[in-house]
Scaffold this motif. Structure first.
Motif, PDB file in Angstrom:
ATOM      1  N   LYS A 177      29.258  32.434   6.516  1.00 11.43           N
ATOM      2  CA  LYS A 177      29.976  33.605   6.021  1.00 11.43           C
ATOM      3  C   LYS A 177      30.561  33.294   4.653  1.00 11.43           C
ATOM      4  CE  LYS A 177      31.414  36.473   9.842  1.00 11.43           C
ATOM      5  NZ  LYS A 177      32.559  37.071  10.515  1.00 11.43           N
ATOM      6  N   ASP A 178      29.732  33.409   3.621  1.00 15.05           N
ATOM      7  CA  ASP A 178      30.239  33.281   2.253  1.00 15.05           C
ATOM      8  C   ASP A 178      29.361  34.122   1.355  1.00 15.05           C
ATOM      9  OD1 ASP A 178      28.957  29.877   2.114  1.00 15.05           O
ATOM     10  OD2 ASP A 178      27.911  31.801   1.971  1.00 15.05           O
ATOM     11  N   SER A 179      29.487  33.940   0.036  1.00 17.68           N
ATOM     12  CA  SER A 179      28.786  34.800  -0.905  1.00 17.68           C
ATOM     13  C   SER A 179      27.308  34.476  -1.005  1.00 17.68           C
ATOM     14  CB  SER A 179      29.416  34.673  -2.303  1.00 17.68           C
ATOM     15  OG  SER A 179      29.376  33.326  -2.731  1.00 17.68           O
ATOM     16  N   THR A 180      26.900  33.321  -0.467  1.00 19.67           N
ATOM     17  CA  THR A 180      25.493  32.930  -0.537  1.00 19.67           C
ATOM     18  C   THR A 180      24.981  32.627   0.846  1.00 19.67           C
ATOM     19  OG1 THR A 180      26.054  30.617  -0.844  1.00 19.67           O
ATOM     20  CG2 THR A 180      25.820  31.951  -2.834  1.00 19.67           C
ATOM     21  N   GLN A 181      23.639  32.636   0.967  1.00 18.62           N
ATOM     22  CA  GLN A 181      22.994  32.268   2.209  1.00 18.62           C
ATOM     23  C   GLN A 181      22.171  31.020   1.968  1.00 18.62           C
ATOM     24  OE1 GLN A 181      20.742  35.609   3.595  1.00 18.62           O
ATOM     25  NE2 GLN A 181      22.503  36.473   4.638  1.00 18.62           N
ATOM     26  N   SER A 182      22.202  30.082   2.941  1.00 17.79           N
ATOM     27  CA  SER A 182      21.497  28.814   2.800  1.00 17.79           C
ATOM     28  C   SER A 182      20.344  28.765   3.774  1.00 17.79           C
ATOM     29  CB  SER A 182      22.457  27.647   3.058  1.00 17.79           C
ATOM     30  OG  SER A 182      21.741  26.440   3.090  1.00 17.79           O
ATOM     31  N   LEU A 183      19.132  28.506   3.260  1.00 17.88           N
ATOM     32  CA  LEU A 183      17.942  28.422   4.098  1.00 17.88           C
ATOM     33  C   LEU A 183      17.441  26.990   4.083  1.00 17.88           C
ATOM     34  CD1 LEU A 183      15.699  29.809   5.749  1.00 17.88           C
ATOM     35  CD2 LEU A 183      14.468  30.148   3.597  1.00 17.88           C
ATOM     36  N   ALA A 184      17.454  26.314   5.240  1.00 12.00           N
ATOM     37  CA  ALA A 184      16.961  24.944   5.339  1.00 12.00           C
ATOM     38  C   ALA A 184      15.633  24.965   6.080  1.00 12.00           C
ATOM     39  CB  ALA A 184      17.958  24.059   6.079  1.00 12.00           C
ATOM     40  N   VAL A 185      14.523  24.777   5.342  1.00 17.25           N
ATOM     41  CA  VAL A 185      13.203  24.810   5.946  1.00 17.25           C
ATOM     42  C   VAL A 185      12.977  23.511   6.711  1.00 17.25           C
ATOM     43  CG1 VAL A 185      10.728  25.023   5.463  1.00 17.25           C
ATOM     44  CG2 VAL A 185      12.393  26.236   4.042  1.00 17.25           C
ATOM     45  N   LYS A 186      12.201  23.588   7.757  1.00 12.99           N
ATOM     46  CA  LYS A 186      11.900  22.397   8.551  1.00 12.99           C
ATOM     47  C   LYS A 186      11.383  21.294   7.641  1.00 12.99           C
ATOM     48  CE  LYS A 186       9.204  20.803  12.494  1.00 12.99           C
ATOM     49  NZ  LYS A 186       8.194  21.175  13.499  1.00 12.99           N
ATOM     50  N   PRO A 187      12.009  20.098   7.664  1.00 13.16           N
ATOM     51  CA  PRO A 187      11.635  19.044   6.726  1.00 13.16           C
ATOM     52  C   PRO A 187      10.222  18.538   6.957  1.00 13.16           C
ATOM     53  CG  PRO A 187      13.118  18.209   8.415  1.00 13.16           C
ATOM     54  CD  PRO A 187      13.085  19.691   8.563  1.00 13.16           C
ATOM     55  N   THR A 188       9.615  18.030   5.873  1.00 13.40           N
ATOM     56  CA  THR A 188       8.285  17.465   5.956  1.00 13.40           C
ATOM     57  C   THR A 188       8.312  16.174   6.758  1.00 13.40           C
ATOM     58  OG1 THR A 188       7.760  18.373   3.775  1.00 13.40           O
ATOM     59  CG2 THR A 188       6.337  16.623   4.602  1.00 13.40           C
TER      60      THR A 188
ATOM     61  N   PHE B 254      20.324  10.001   3.006  1.00 17.16           N
ATOM     62  CA  PHE B 254      18.974  10.277   2.527  1.00 17.16           C
ATOM     63  C   PHE B 254      18.668  11.763   2.655  1.00 17.16           C
ATOM     64  CE2 PHE B 254      19.068   6.085   4.491  1.00 17.16           C
ATOM     65  CZ  PHE B 254      18.611   5.269   3.453  1.00 17.16           C
ATOM     66  N   LYS B 255      17.969  12.262   1.663  1.00 15.10           N
ATOM     67  CA  LYS B 255      17.483  13.635   1.708  1.00 15.10           C
ATOM     68  C   LYS B 255      16.022  13.617   1.289  1.00 15.10           C
ATOM     69  CE  LYS B 255      18.388  18.323  -0.034  1.00 15.10           C
ATOM     70  NZ  LYS B 255      19.216  19.132  -0.962  1.00 15.10           N
ATOM     71  N   VAL B 256      15.141  14.073   2.191  1.00 13.27           N
ATOM     72  CA  VAL B 256      13.708  14.067   1.920  1.00 13.27           C
ATOM     73  C   VAL B 256      13.304  15.412   1.336  1.00 13.27           C
ATOM     74  CG1 VAL B 256      11.406  13.756   2.890  1.00 13.27           C
ATOM     75  CG2 VAL B 256      13.322  12.432   3.795  1.00 13.27           C
ATOM     76  N   GLU B 257      12.792  15.390   0.116  1.00 11.17           N
ATOM     77  CA  GLU B 257      12.336  16.601  -0.560  1.00 11.17           C
ATOM     78  C   GLU B 257      10.860  16.432  -0.894  1.00 11.17           C
ATOM     79  OE1 GLU B 257      14.913  16.857  -3.928  1.00 11.17           O
ATOM     80  OE2 GLU B 257      16.625  17.640  -2.769  1.00 11.17           O
ATOM     81  N   GLY B 258       9.991  16.910   0.007  1.00  8.89           N
ATOM     82  CA  GLY B 258       8.554  16.714  -0.185  1.00  8.89           C
ATOM     83  C   GLY B 258       8.212  15.240  -0.080  1.00  8.89           C
ATOM     84  N   ARG B 259       7.674  14.662  -1.177  1.00 10.76           N
ATOM     85  CA  ARG B 259       7.339  13.241  -1.207  1.00 10.76           C
ATOM     86  C   ARG B 259       8.384  12.428  -1.963  1.00 10.76           C
ATOM     87  NH1 ARG B 259       3.610  12.481   2.605  1.00 10.76           N
ATOM     88  NH2 ARG B 259       3.461  10.366   1.752  1.00 10.76           N
ATOM     89  N   THR B 260       9.590  12.946  -2.069  1.00 10.83           N
ATOM     90  CA  THR B 260      10.687  12.236  -2.748  1.00 10.83           C
ATOM     91  C   THR B 260      11.862  12.069  -1.795  1.00 10.83           C
ATOM     92  OG1 THR B 260      10.061  13.094  -4.920  1.00 10.83           O
ATOM     93  CG2 THR B 260      12.308  12.293  -4.678  1.00 10.83           C
ATOM     94  N   ILE B 261      12.438  10.854  -1.799  1.00 16.64           N
ATOM     95  CA  ILE B 261      13.649  10.580  -1.021  1.00 16.64           C
ATOM     96  C   ILE B 261      14.807  10.451  -1.995  1.00 16.64           C
ATOM     97  CG2 ILE B 261      14.769   9.085   0.652  1.00 16.64           C
ATOM     98  CD1 ILE B 261      12.033   7.982   1.367  1.00 16.64           C
ATOM     99  N   VAL B 262      15.825  11.287  -1.822  1.00 14.27           N
ATOM    100  CA  VAL B 262      17.026  11.192  -2.637  1.00 14.27           C
ATOM    101  C   VAL B 262      18.019  10.321  -1.872  1.00 14.27           C
ATOM    102  CG1 VAL B 262      18.897  12.452  -3.752  1.00 14.27           C
ATOM    103  CG2 VAL B 262      16.612  13.469  -3.623  1.00 14.27           C
ATOM    104  N   VAL B 263      18.421   9.198  -2.483  1.00 10.92           N
ATOM    105  CA  VAL B 263      19.318   8.243  -1.843  1.00 10.92           C
ATOM    106  C   VAL B 263      20.688   8.325  -2.497  1.00 10.92           C
ATOM    107  CG1 VAL B 263      19.652   5.819  -1.175  1.00 10.92           C
ATOM    108  CG2 VAL B 263      17.345   6.726  -1.514  1.00 10.92           C
ATOM    109  N   SER B 264      21.734   8.461  -1.683  1.00 11.30           N
ATOM    110  CA  SER B 264      23.094   8.545  -2.220  1.00 11.30           C
ATOM    111  C   SER B 264      24.071   7.948  -1.226  1.00 11.30           C
ATOM    112  CB  SER B 264      23.474  10.004  -2.508  1.00 11.30           C
ATOM    113  OG  SER B 264      23.417  10.782  -1.316  1.00 11.30           O
ATOM    114  N   ASN B 265      25.288   7.712  -1.671  1.00 12.03           N
ATOM    115  CA  ASN B 265      26.331   7.223  -0.763  1.00 12.03           C
ATOM    116  C   ASN B 265      26.872   8.387   0.053  1.00 12.03           C
ATOM    117  OD1 ASN B 265      26.162   4.607  -1.591  1.00 12.03           O
ATOM    118  ND2 ASN B 265      27.751   4.771  -3.145  1.00 12.03           N
TER     119      ASN B 265
END
Length: 397
Positions: free
Chosen positions: A113-124, A386-397
């Motif tokens: 319930k906010d001004s935007t909607q978030s769509l999380a597609v099933k990860p690869t 970790f966040k998997v975006e296609g064939r890229t892994i974004v690594v963060s603390n």
């Protein structure tokens, strides 16, 4: 627990409570009485909701309404003091909602319930690597060993090249027409996400790790030495021949053996070349400085780029060759060195954002695991996400 309260809870997560009933539910939580019993009842109720909704095929919009009911209640006036406790209540509901959506719709949708909607597609789903390689013959012909049928795939200078069902190529020779003319070279190369085994014409077996290349003569017949070139990582079981030394050139390092077992890790994107001896004896040489060292079993030599020295230390050899045996063994390593290994085997790119390079990790993982399974464990082990975006892994603390 009072069954009236349990009924109210079920009505609450399904959006059917009146304000008075909601207040009664939260008052019961806020009182702090019989908290363990309350938590246990919540878990039972979530299981009950799951069971019933599997039969009624709850839609994603209905799950969203359940989520919004909780979100709205937690953010409404007068319940801020309950937020910490009710997070314990929200967590099993979130798990229930996630499982339901995956089962019924195939993707995860949270509509806040906010001004935007978030769509999380099933990860690869990123699967592990396998037996993949290309063989380039001396005449320039390139053969995909992944696609080639088992059996004889080529013939050269008295040799037959055979692909086996277990992921290797074998050279067999009758020597009847071998050794004439200049040396011819073949190349076997594994891509990222690939591995392969080759048995050379002299009987030496070589296991190639991902993103590696081996250049070798079509036949060693008539040669005074057995000289090959490696880029990447490989494990060698060299056939004994005291009259013809076996020499492996990797970058500015040369390894000379007569017949033994050893591992070389010499990727071009790494600052060092590491050679580990399992049995016998080998000599490692720095071709730029002329320095050399003799290794004993259990020792590893390190040649640094831009440095003429060769360091030698004792290591756990089983950790070094775990990749050959189907495992990753990480022993007190930082996340960047671990992700280089993972990136090569799963053929993914790594993007780092604000990571702690001083934090160390350890653990044993199967190389046949899907990528997500390994990332989940690493996330538990340390302060890393970790966040998997296609064939890229974004690594963060």
């Amino acid at each position: 627990m009072d069954y009236k309260i349990k009924d109210l809870f079920l009505k609450y997560i399904n959006g059917q409570c009146s304000r008075e009933e909601l207040d009664e539910v939260f008052s019961h939580i806020e009182s702090g009485t019989r908290q363990a019993e309350w938590d246990s009842a919540i878990e039972e109720d979530v299981e009950h909701v799951l069971a019933s909704d599997r039969q009624s095929n709850l839609t994603s919009s209905e799950v969203n309404r359940m989520y919004e009911a909780v979100e709205s209640r937690l953010s409404s006036p007068g319940v801020s003091s309950l937020r910490q406790r009710t997070l314990r209540l929200w967590w099993p509901v979130a798990i229930a909602a996630t499982i339901l959506i995956v089962m019924s719709a195939g993707y995860l949708l949270f509509n806040r319930k906010d001004s935007t909607q978030s769509l999380a597609v099933k990860p690869t789903v990123v699967h592990p690597g396998g037996n993949k390689a290309f063989l380039t013959l001396s005449n320039g012909k390139k053969i995909s060993l992944t696609d080639a049928a088992n059996g004889s795939i080529a013939a050269q200078a008295g040799l037959k090249i055979i692909k086996t069902a277990d992921g290797q190529i074998i050279y067999t020779s009758d020597n009847s027409s071998a050794g004439s003319g200049s040396l011819q070279y073949n190349t076997i190369e594994t891509p990222r996400g690939g591995q392969y085994q080759v048995r050379l014409p002299d009987g030496t077996s070589v296991w190639l790790n991902a993103a590696s290349k081996l250049v070798y003569p079509v036949n060693f017949h008539g040669s005074k030495e057995r000289r090959i070139q490696l880029d990447g990582e490989a494990y060698f079981e060299v056939a004994k021949d005291k009259n013809r030394p076996f020499i492996v050139k990797t970058g500015k390092q040369e390894v000379t053996v007569l017949g033994t077992h050893f591992n070389i890790n010499g990727y071009k994107d790494e600052p060092i070349i590491s050679t580990t001896l399992m049995e016998g004896s080998i000599k490692t040489s720095n071709t730029s400085s002329g320095n050399s060292r003799i290794l004993s079993p259990g020792q590893q030599s390190t040649v640094f780029s831009g440095d003429g020295a060769i360091d030698v230390r004792n290591v756990n050899t089983e950790n070094i060759i775990s990749w050959k045996n189907g495992y990753f063994i990480f022993d007190n390593q930082d996340i960047t060195s671990i992700m280089k290994v993972i990136g090569r085997w799963y053929d993914v790119n790594i993007d780092y954002q604000s990571i702690n390079k001083e934090e160390k990790f350890g653990g044993t993982f199967s190389r046949s695991s899907d990528l997500d399974d390994i990332l989940k464990v690493l996330k538990i082990l340390g302060n890393v996400d970790f966040k998997v975006e296609g064939r890229t892994i974004v690594v963060s603390n």
